[in-house]
Design a protein around this motif. Structure first.
Motif, mmCIF file in Angstrom:
data_model
loop_
_atom_site.group_PDB
_atom_site.id
_atom_site.type_symbol
_atom_site.label_atom_id
_atom_site.label_comp_id
_atom_site.label_asym_id
_atom_site.label_seq_id
_atom_site.Cartn_x
_atom_site.Cartn_y
_atom_site.Cartn_z
ATOM 1 N N MET A 93 -8.911 1.607 -37.198
ATOM 2 C CA MET A 93 -9.571 1.879 -36.441
ATOM 3 C C MET A 93 -8.940 2.903 -35.204
ATOM 4 N N LYS A 94 -8.108 3.176 -34.742
ATOM 5 C CA LYS A 94 -7.579 4.549 -34.255
ATOM 6 C C LYS A 94 -7.692 6.042 -33.950
ATOM 7 N N THR A 110 2.660 -7.381 -32.441
ATOM 8 C CA THR A 110 3.474 -5.890 -32.870
ATOM 9 C C THR A 110 2.907 -4.580 -32.360
ATOM 10 N N ILE A 111 0.916 -4.799 -31.843
ATOM 11 C CA ILE A 111 -0.108 -4.345 -31.429
ATOM 12 C C ILE A 111 0.300 -4.564 -30.169
ATOM 13 N N GLY A 112 0.229 -5.102 -29.651
ATOM 14 C CA GLY A 112 -0.048 -6.062 -28.463
ATOM 15 C C GLY A 112 -1.835 -5.794 -28.252
ATOM 16 N N ARG A 113 -2.903 -6.523 -29.170
ATOM 17 C CA ARG A 113 -4.100 -5.816 -28.851
ATOM 18 C C ARG A 113 -4.978 -6.815 -29.748
ATOM 19 N N ASP A 114 -6.100 -7.524 -29.171
ATOM 20 C CA ASP A 114 -6.917 -8.446 -29.726
ATOM 21 C C ASP A 114 -7.264 -7.449 -30.924
ATOM 22 N N LEU A 115 -6.947 -8.387 -32.528
ATOM 23 C CA LEU A 115 -7.608 -7.890 -33.554
ATOM 24 C C LEU A 115 -9.466 -8.368 -33.412
ATOM 25 N N ILE A 116 -9.619 -9.378 -32.980
ATOM 26 C CA ILE A 116 -11.138 -9.660 -33.379
ATOM 27 C C ILE A 116 -12.011 -8.508 -32.002
ATOM 28 N N ASP A 117 -11.372 -8.664 -30.536
ATOM 29 C CA ASP A 117 -12.036 -7.538 -30.058
ATOM 30 C C ASP A 117 -11.824 -6.222 -30.245
ATOM 31 N N ASP A 118 -10.872 -6.036 -30.878
ATOM 32 C CA ASP A 118 -11.085 -4.092 -32.181
ATOM 33 C C ASP A 118 -12.206 -4.133 -32.990
ATOM 34 N N LEU A 119 -11.926 -5.126 -33.636
ATOM 35 C CA LEU A 119 -12.912 -5.511 -34.813
ATOM 36 C C LEU A 119 -14.296 -4.869 -34.142
ATOM 37 N N LYS A 120 -14.922 -5.615 -33.283
ATOM 38 C CA LYS A 120 -15.674 -6.428 -32.784
ATOM 39 C C LYS A 120 -16.490 -4.474 -32.086
ATOM 40 N N ASN A 130 -24.943 -6.608 -39.031
ATOM 41 C CA ASN A 130 -23.958 -7.307 -39.841
ATOM 42 C C ASN A 130 -23.058 -7.314 -40.638
ATOM 43 N N PHE A 131 -22.355 -6.078 -40.780
ATOM 44 C CA PHE A 131 -21.522 -5.780 -41.113
ATOM 45 C C PHE A 131 -19.691 -6.514 -40.407
ATOM 46 N N GLU A 132 -20.310 -6.095 -39.247
ATOM 47 C CA GLU A 132 -19.478 -6.861 -38.055
ATOM 48 C C GLU A 132 -19.725 -8.318 -38.075
ATOM 49 N N ARG A 133 -20.844 -8.726 -38.652
ATOM 50 C CA ARG A 133 -20.328 -10.368 -38.795
ATOM 51 C C ARG A 133 -19.795 -10.746 -39.599
ATOM 52 N N VAL A 134 -19.874 -10.292 -41.054
ATOM 53 C CA VAL A 134 -19.168 -10.249 -41.975
ATOM 54 C C VAL A 134 -17.678 -10.328 -42.129
ATOM 55 N N ILE A 135 -17.102 -9.674 -40.937
ATOM 56 C CA ILE A 135 -15.538 -8.930 -41.161
ATOM 57 C C ILE A 135 -15.587 -9.884 -40.004
ATOM 58 N N VAL A 136 -16.091 -10.155 -39.232
ATOM 59 C CA VAL A 136 -15.162 -11.263 -37.795
ATOM 60 C C VAL A 136 -15.805 -12.813 -38.627
ATOM 61 N N GLY A 137 -16.435 -12.871 -39.883
ATOM 62 C CA GLY A 137 -16.248 -14.012 -39.941
ATOM 63 C C GLY A 137 -15.453 -14.443 -40.825
ATOM 64 N N LEU A 138 -14.946 -13.128 -42.066
ATOM 65 C CA LEU A 138 -13.621 -12.956 -42.487
ATOM 66 C C LEU A 138 -12.180 -13.767 -41.625
ATOM 67 N N MET A 139 -12.269 -13.593 -40.624
ATOM 68 C CA MET A 139 -11.503 -13.079 -39.231
ATOM 69 C C MET A 139 -11.043 -14.888 -38.499
ATOM 70 N N THR A 140 -12.048 -15.465 -39.032
ATOM 71 C CA THR A 140 -11.813 -17.070 -38.503
ATOM 72 C C THR A 140 -11.447 -17.655 -39.289
#
Length: 304
Positions: free
Chosen positions: A14-15, A46-56, A62-72
């Motif tokens: 994502m960087k 380790t990175i000091g950031r919120d992964l779900i915020d970064d993903l969002k 719909n791709f985002e919905r699936v990925i955030v769903g998997l992280m929940t």
């Protein structure tokens, strides 16, 4: 499995300029739900950031919905879906029925606890304020998570229950829905499977046919879902998936929810039932119905 390695891989994806969606799919779909939770925590530490915020912020649609769903976490995912079904625009009755009819007592109890913690109101209160009449009563009954989970079949009671159902529906003018609800929502699975067999002999038709002819709308859907889940849960989900994709347009909410919530539970069985019921593989159905990264991630969850 090394949580730190996976966290770094996700950060790298994502960087900078552009997002490496393939790397995100690759990383998240090979982990199970508890490993993904470890990655979530490690990412923050380790990175000091919120992964779900970064993903969002990197993904969309719909791709985002699936990925955030998997992280929940599993229970939380059900809680969020139920809340969306109740509080979104209009009520998503299908979602309420699907989750409440298919989860175990323990799962429902966890859902209730987490729902209350998350929203300050109980799931039951929210269901009551958003639904009505007999449909509401069935959902409330299912939401108590109080079904008998034993395996004992009381033959005399099975005969009596079947007769009761027959007299509450086919035999009389009008339908006594309360009888249907109290038997279908409280007895154990083995007992009810026996009841359905006896019912077929008494009524000369299957219980599902009687429900279809005696009920309508959401109540019919709810009781049919209960019967289908008792008989064959993977087949019930296969049908949900089929209906979400067949015809014009896709019911993405249902497709995503079933793929995410069942991916580690019974996806293999769902695939087998899908193939048997519709003569096509779930894989080929998804392939023909979705596109882009959304399709890629669903195919990975589907496997095969």
């Amino acid at each position: 499995f090394c949580a730190e390695q996976e966290a770094q891989a996700l950060r790298k994806a994502m960087k900078g300029f552009g997002t490496d969606e393939d790397a995100i799919i690759e990383t998240l779909t090979k982990l199970n739900v508890s490993q993904r939770q470890q990655v979530l925590i490690t990412y923050k530490s380790t990175i000091g950031r919120d992964l779900i915020d970064d993903l969002k912020s990197e993904l969309s649609g719909n791709f985002e919905r699936v990925i955030v769903g998997l992280m929940t976490p599993t229970t939380m995912y059900d809680v969020l879906e139920l809340r969306r079904a109740i509080k979104g625009a209009g009520t998503d009755e299908g979602c309420l029925i699907e989750i409440l009819a298919s989860r175990t007592n323990a799962e429902i109890r966890h859902i209730n606890e987490n729902y209350k913690l998350q929203y300050g109101s109980t799931l039951e209160d929210d269901i009551v304020s958003d639904t009505s009449s007999m449909f509401r009563r069935v959902l409330v009954s299912l939401a108590t998570g109080n079904r008998d989970e034993g395996t004992f079949v009381d033959e005399a009671l099975a005969q009596q229950d079947a007769q009761c159902l027959y007299e509450a529906g086919e035999k009389k003018w009008g339908t006594d829905e309360v009888q249907f609800m109290s038997i279908l929502c409280t007895r154990n699975r083995c007992h009810l499977l026996r009841v359905f067999d006896v019912y077929r002999v008494i009524a000369n038709k299957d219980i599902t046919e009687s429900i279809k002819s005696e009920m309508s709308g959401d109540l019919e859907d709810a009781l049919l879902a209960v019967v289908k889940c008792l008989r064959n849960k993977p087949a019930y989900f296969a049908e949900r998936l089929y209906r979400s994709m067949k015809g014009l347009g896709t019911d993405d909410s249902t497709l995503i929810r079933v793929m995410v919530s069942r991916s580690e539970i019974d996806m293999l069985y769902i695939r087998r039932e899908f193939q048997a019921m519709y003569g096509k593989s779930l894989h080929s159905f998804i392939k023909g119905d979705c596109s882009g990264d959304y399709r890629k991630v669903l195919l990975r969850l589907c496997g095969g």
